[in-house]
Motif scaffolding. Structure first.
Motif, PDB file in Angstrom:
ATOM      1  N   ASP A 209       7.118 -29.690 -21.300  1.00  0.00           N
ATOM      2  CA  ASP A 209       8.518 -29.469 -20.943  1.00  0.00           C
ATOM      3  C   ASP A 209       9.334 -30.750 -21.113  1.00  0.00           C
ATOM      4  O   ASP A 209      10.515 -30.693 -21.470  1.00  0.00           O
ATOM      5  N   ASP A 210       8.702 -31.898 -20.845  1.00  0.00           N
ATOM      6  CA  ASP A 210       9.413 -33.175 -20.968  1.00  0.00           C
ATOM      7  C   ASP A 210       9.790 -33.468 -22.416  1.00  0.00           C
ATOM      8  O   ASP A 210      10.903 -33.931 -22.702  1.00  0.00           O
ATOM      9  N   ILE A 211       8.859 -33.215 -23.348  1.00  0.00           N
ATOM     10  CA  ILE A 211       9.137 -33.479 -24.755  1.00  0.00           C
ATOM     11  C   ILE A 211      10.190 -32.499 -25.280  1.00  0.00           C
ATOM     12  O   ILE A 211      11.076 -32.880 -26.056  1.00  0.00           O
ATOM     13  N   ILE A 212      10.112 -31.244 -24.848  1.00  0.00           N
ATOM     14  CA  ILE A 212      11.145 -30.274 -25.219  1.00  0.00           C
ATOM     15  C   ILE A 212      12.510 -30.737 -24.713  1.00  0.00           C
ATOM     16  O   ILE A 212      13.519 -30.643 -25.420  1.00  0.00           O
ATOM     17  N   GLN A 213      12.543 -31.289 -23.494  1.00  0.00           N
ATOM     18  CA  GLN A 213      13.808 -31.776 -22.943  1.00  0.00           C
ATOM     19  C   GLN A 213      14.347 -32.953 -23.752  1.00  0.00           C
ATOM     20  O   GLN A 213      15.557 -33.036 -24.025  1.00  0.00           O
ATOM     21  N   LEU A 214      13.463 -33.864 -24.168  1.00  0.00           N
ATOM     22  CA  LEU A 214      13.885 -34.984 -25.006  1.00  0.00           C
ATOM     23  C   LEU A 214      14.491 -34.472 -26.319  1.00  0.00           C
ATOM     24  O   LEU A 214      15.506 -34.988 -26.804  1.00  0.00           O
ATOM     25  N   PHE A 215      13.853 -33.444 -26.883  1.00  0.00           N
ATOM     26  CA  PHE A 215      14.323 -32.868 -28.140  1.00  0.00           C
ATOM     27  C   PHE A 215      15.693 -32.219 -27.974  1.00  0.00           C
ATOM     28  O   PHE A 215      16.626 -32.480 -28.750  1.00  0.00           O
ATOM     29  N   THR A 216      15.848 -31.382 -26.952  1.00  0.00           N
ATOM     30  CA  THR A 216      17.106 -30.667 -26.769  1.00  0.00           C
ATOM     31  C   THR A 216      18.231 -31.613 -26.333  1.00  0.00           C
ATOM     32  O   THR A 216      19.392 -31.388 -26.685  1.00  0.00           O
ATOM     33  N   ASP A 217      17.895 -32.677 -25.607  1.00  0.00           N
ATOM     34  CA  ASP A 217      18.931 -33.651 -25.219  1.00  0.00           C
ATOM     35  C   ASP A 217      19.547 -34.313 -26.450  1.00  0.00           C
ATOM     36  O   ASP A 217      20.767 -34.478 -26.533  1.00  0.00           O
ATOM     37  N   VAL A 218      18.693 -34.695 -27.406  1.00  0.00           N
ATOM     38  CA  VAL A 218      19.229 -35.363 -28.594  1.00  0.00           C
ATOM     39  C   VAL A 218      19.947 -34.356 -29.496  1.00  0.00           C
ATOM     40  O   VAL A 218      20.922 -34.706 -30.170  1.00  0.00           O
ATOM     41  N   LEU A 219      19.512 -33.096 -29.498  1.00  0.00           N
ATOM     42  CA  LEU A 219      20.253 -32.058 -30.219  1.00  0.00           C
ATOM     43  C   LEU A 219      21.657 -31.889 -29.635  1.00  0.00           C
ATOM     44  O   LEU A 219      22.646 -31.801 -30.374  1.00  0.00           O
ATOM     45  N   ASP A 220      21.730 -31.843 -28.301  1.00  0.00           N
ATOM     46  CA  ASP A 220      23.029 -31.714 -27.640  1.00  0.00           C
ATOM     47  C   ASP A 220      23.953 -32.873 -28.019  1.00  0.00           C
ATOM     48  O   ASP A 220      25.150 -32.685 -28.283  1.00  0.00           O
ATOM     49  N   ALA A 221      23.384 -34.072 -28.052  1.00  0.00           N
ATOM     50  CA  ALA A 221      24.184 -35.268 -28.356  1.00  0.00           C
ATOM     51  C   ALA A 221      24.733 -35.238 -29.775  1.00  0.00           C
ATOM     52  O   ALA A 221      25.774 -35.845 -30.052  1.00  0.00           O
ATOM     53  N   ARG A 222      24.029 -34.530 -30.684  1.00  0.00           N
ATOM     54  CA  ARG A 222      24.490 -34.454 -32.082  1.00  0.00           C
ATOM     55  C   ARG A 222      25.222 -33.149 -32.380  1.00  0.00           C
ATOM     56  O   ARG A 222      25.540 -32.868 -33.534  1.00  0.00           O
ATOM     57  N   GLY A 223      25.491 -32.344 -31.376  1.00  0.00           N
ATOM     58  CA  GLY A 223      26.257 -31.125 -31.577  1.00  0.00           C
ATOM     59  C   GLY A 223      25.482 -29.991 -32.219  1.00  0.00           C
ATOM     60  O   GLY A 223      26.081 -29.106 -32.840  1.00  0.00           O
ATOM     61  N   VAL A 224      24.165 -29.996 -32.059  1.00  0.00           N
ATOM     62  CA  VAL A 224      23.319 -28.932 -32.619  1.00  0.00           C
ATOM     63  C   VAL A 224      23.083 -27.877 -31.539  1.00  0.00           C
ATOM     64  O   VAL A 224      22.531 -28.188 -30.473  1.00  0.00           O
TER      65      VAL A 224
END
Length: 253
Positions: A209-224
């Motif tokens: 869950d932590d790695i998924i959160q890291l992934f989705t956080d950076v997606l959010d930051a790039r507007g994905v």
């Protein structure tokens, strides 16, 4: 087993310029044993680049783009194992189907630790890209016992700074290790005729869950834009978001 006097006498002959073969015949000591004694008693000195994290003032790796990509690969399909004399091996296991990603992984390892050798260990259907260094735990503090999804995974502030400045390299590393780009299709009735429509989609799959959160956080930051397909799968299917991913990541190769 040989006593220390035999070892020293044997190594003295080698130091005088005699070949390992001739020394082995003269002393009855195998060449393999002589080589191991050279390492144990008279280790070779090698000038290596200092670890950026071990200095009086710890700093980031020199090639931050390569580090961000390697960090993504490591969090997806990597591990770090301790060896003797304080040496650690990093291994990133990659599918044989993607030789370009294997090359990119090796290049990133060499860029992050230029003074350490990198090798490829062939396995059934995959390749483990491997490099040894005493400093892999310094560079990847997420290292720890057990599988990643059973322990806390969080970035250090200095790592987060790198990911924030090199987000697409981090995303690319995660997709190249635990993600994919696929083409979905569906059918619709148009004017009484059934027509087939195809559309691309990205998936990222991880048990942590932590790695998924890291992934989705950076997606959010790039507007994905993304959605959870289930508890361990992230789907990116919106046309604009897929276009962003295509521009910076693209299909595996």
């Amino acid at each position: 087993m040989y006593d220390m006097s035999t070892r020293k006498r044997t190594l003295a002959l080698v130091a005088q310029g005699h070949s390992l073969n001739s020394v082995s015949k003269a002393t009855g000591v195998s060449r393999a044993a002589i080589r191991s004694w050279q390492i144990d008693i008279e280790p070779r000195k090698r000038a290596g680049l200092p670890c950026p994290r071990c200095g009086d003032t710890p700093g980031p790796p020199g090639d931050q783009a390569a580090y961000s990509y390697l960090l993504g690969l490591y969090l997806g399909d990597g591990c770090i194992n301790a060896h003797r004399r304080g040496v650690y091996f990093i291994r990133i296991v990659l599918d044989n189907a993607w030789p370009g990603i294997i090359d990119a992984c090796e290049a990133a390892m060499r860029a992050v630790r230029p003074d350490n050798s990198v090798c490829r260990v062939k396995k059934q259907g995959c390749v483990a890209v491997t490099a040894s260094s005493k400093h892999w735990p310094c560079l990847f503090p997420q290292h720890g016992p057990g599988t990643k999804h059973k322990r806390k995974i969080a970035l250090e502030p200095w790592q987060q700074t790198i990911v924030d400045s090199r987000p697409w390299e981090f995303i690319r590393g995660l997709i190249h290790s635990d993600g994919c780009r696929i083409t979905n299709w569906t059918t619709r009735l148009v004017g009484g005729e059934e027509k087939r429509y195809e559309y691309p989609r990205y998936f990222f799959t991880n048990l942590s869950d932590d790695i998924i959160q890291l992934f989705t956080d950076v997606l959010d930051a790039r507007g994905v834009e993304w959605k959870k397909a289930n508890s361990r799968n992230i789907s990116i299917a919106r046309r604009a978001s897929v276009a962003l991913m295509d521009a910076h990541v693209g299909p595996k190769y």
